[in-house]
Motif scaffolding. Sequence first.
Motif, short mmCIF file in Angstrom:
data_model
loop_
_atom_site.label_atom_id
_atom_site.label_comp_id
_atom_site.label_asym_id
_atom_site.label_seq_id
_atom_site.Cartn_x
_atom_site.Cartn_y
_atom_site.Cartn_z
N THR A 146 -23.79 -1.75 9.18
CA THR A 146 -22.40 -2.16 8.94
C THR A 146 -21.94 -3.14 10.01
OG1 THR A 146 -20.19 -1.38 8.32
CG2 THR A 146 -21.25 -0.21 10.14
N ASN A 149 -15.28 -3.30 12.24
CA ASN A 149 -14.79 -1.92 12.12
C ASN A 149 -13.97 -1.79 10.86
OD1 ASN A 149 -12.17 -0.05 12.62
ND2 ASN A 149 -14.06 0.94 13.26
N GLY A 151 -13.23 1.48 9.66
CA GLY A 151 -13.02 2.92 9.61
C GLY A 151 -11.56 3.32 9.58
N LEU A 162 -16.79 2.01 6.27
CA LEU A 162 -17.15 3.15 7.13
C LEU A 162 -16.78 4.47 6.45
CD1 LEU A 162 -18.60 3.51 9.82
CD2 LEU A 162 -16.38 3.63 10.95
N ILE A 165 -19.76 5.27 4.41
CA ILE A 165 -20.82 5.76 5.30
C ILE A 165 -20.53 7.19 5.75
CG2 ILE A 165 -21.83 5.41 7.61
CD1 ILE A 165 -21.52 2.34 7.06
N ARG A 166 -19.28 7.43 6.11
CA ARG A 166 -18.86 8.77 6.56
C ARG A 166 -19.12 9.81 5.48
NH1 ARG A 166 -13.99 7.12 9.18
NH2 ARG A 166 -14.75 7.79 11.19
N VAL A 177 -27.39 4.92 10.94
CA VAL A 177 -26.43 3.81 10.79
C VAL A 177 -26.69 2.82 11.92
CG1 VAL A 177 -23.99 3.14 10.77
CG2 VAL A 177 -24.66 5.41 9.91
N ASN A 179 -24.95 -0.46 13.66
CA ASN A 179 -23.72 -1.25 13.62
C ASN A 179 -23.78 -2.39 14.61
OD1 ASN A 179 -22.78 1.00 15.65
ND2 ASN A 179 -21.23 -0.58 15.82
N THR A 192 -16.22 0.81 16.05
CA THR A 192 -17.08 1.54 15.11
C THR A 192 -17.95 2.54 15.87
OG1 THR A 192 -17.04 -0.29 13.56
CG2 THR A 192 -18.85 1.28 13.31
N GLU A 195 -15.88 5.52 16.64
CA GLU A 195 -15.66 6.40 15.48
C GLU A 195 -16.94 7.18 15.13
OE1 GLU A 195 -13.24 5.56 12.10
OE2 GLU A 195 -12.51 3.67 12.92
N LEU A 196 -18.07 6.51 15.15
CA LEU A 196 -19.34 7.18 14.81
C LEU A 196 -19.63 8.31 15.80
CD1 LEU A 196 -21.65 4.11 13.99
CD2 LEU A 196 -20.76 5.77 12.34
#
Length: 336
Positions: A146, A149, A151, A162, A165-166, A177, A179, A192, A195-196
Motif C-alpha cells: 500500500t 496513508n 487509514g 487500509l 487491509i485491516r 503488508v 508500505n 500507515t 496504524e499498522l
Amino acid sequence: MTESVNGVQAIRWQGGVLQLLDQRLLPVDERWIDCRSAAETASAIHDMVVRGAPAIGIAAAFGLVLAVRSNPATYAEAEAVLAASRPTAVNLHWALKRMRAVWTATPDVARLEAEAVAIFDEDLTQNLTMAHHGAELIVPGSRVLTHCNTGALATGGHGTALGVIRTAWQQGRIAEVYNTETRPWLQGARLTAWELMREGIPGQLIADGAAAHLMSTVKIDWVIVGADRITANGDTANKIGTHMLAVVARQYGTKFMVVAPSGTFDLSLAHGGLIPIEERTAKELTEFKGAAIAPTGMRAFNPVFDVTPAHLIDAIVCERGVVTPPTTAALKALLG
Ligand code: MRU
C-alpha cells in the motif's frame, strides 16, 4: 458521535469545537489542535494538520458549521475559503456541495451541524462496507503493498485501502503488508506504519524506490491504494507515486485495487487529464525538518498527486460495490 472501530481517530467534534489530531507531528507526538472558525479549519487542511480525502471533506463540513454559528451571513465566504484549501481531493468539494444543499433548503445551524455529523458517521459506515467488498478479492495468505496513508487517520474511521487491509487481515487473508515511505511528506512511514503497529498487523516499510525490486523478487498479490478523485472513465488521482506503482504492478503480474467511497468520484470529468493536481512548496523536497537536504537555490518540482490511467486498475471498490475492471459504462451503472 462516530467512534472509530480500531480506536484511532483523527477528528472530533466536541462542544462546538473541531478537534484535529495534528498529523504533522505523528508518530512522535500525539497533539490535538482546536479549530474555532472556518479560516482556522481551512488553514489546518492546507497545512496538513488533517489530510486524506474523506477526512478533509469531514473537516470542511464542520468548518462551515463553525462559520454559521458565529455569523450566518459569512456562509459563502467560509465556503470559498474552505474550497480553496486543497485542490485535488474532490471529497472536499463534494462535502461542501452537500452542506450547501442543506443550507439552501433550511438555513438552520442545528440542521447544518446534523449534516456534518452525518457526513462523518456515513464515512465510517461506508469504509466498513468497502472493507468487506475489498477483502473478498484477497485470497488467504496474500502479500499486499500500500501507498500513502488511507487509514483511520485519513477518514472518519477504519480507512479505505487500509480499511480493506485491516479487515482482510482480521479475516486471515493477509500474510504481509508492505508500505511505502511515501515521499516527500512520509505519510506511509509516519502514519500507515503507526496504524499498522498499533494493531499488530505484520508490516514492513519500504523506500518508494524499492517497489519494482520488491514486486520483481517477491510475489505481491495486490497493490491496494485509496483515491482523491476518480473520473468518469476510472482514471484515478492519488498520492504521487501511485501511477508508478501501477505500471510496475502490471509489469510483474500484481493486481491493482483502488478503494474509495462514492464521494471520491467526479463523473463531471471525462478523464484524469482534467483533474487539478496540487503542487506544494519546493521545501518539502529541499529540506527535512527545516534542515537543508539539497543545495541552496536548487529548484524543485513537487506535484503531490498523480493520475493512474484506468487501464492499469484491476478493481475499483466503493461502498456501492466493486467494478472490475473499471470502464465508463460500469462506473455509470454503479454510481447512477
Ligand atoms: O496529501 P494527502 O496526505 O492528503 O494525500 C492522501 C492520499 O493521497 C490518500 O491516498 C487519499 O486521500 C485516499 S485517503 C482515504
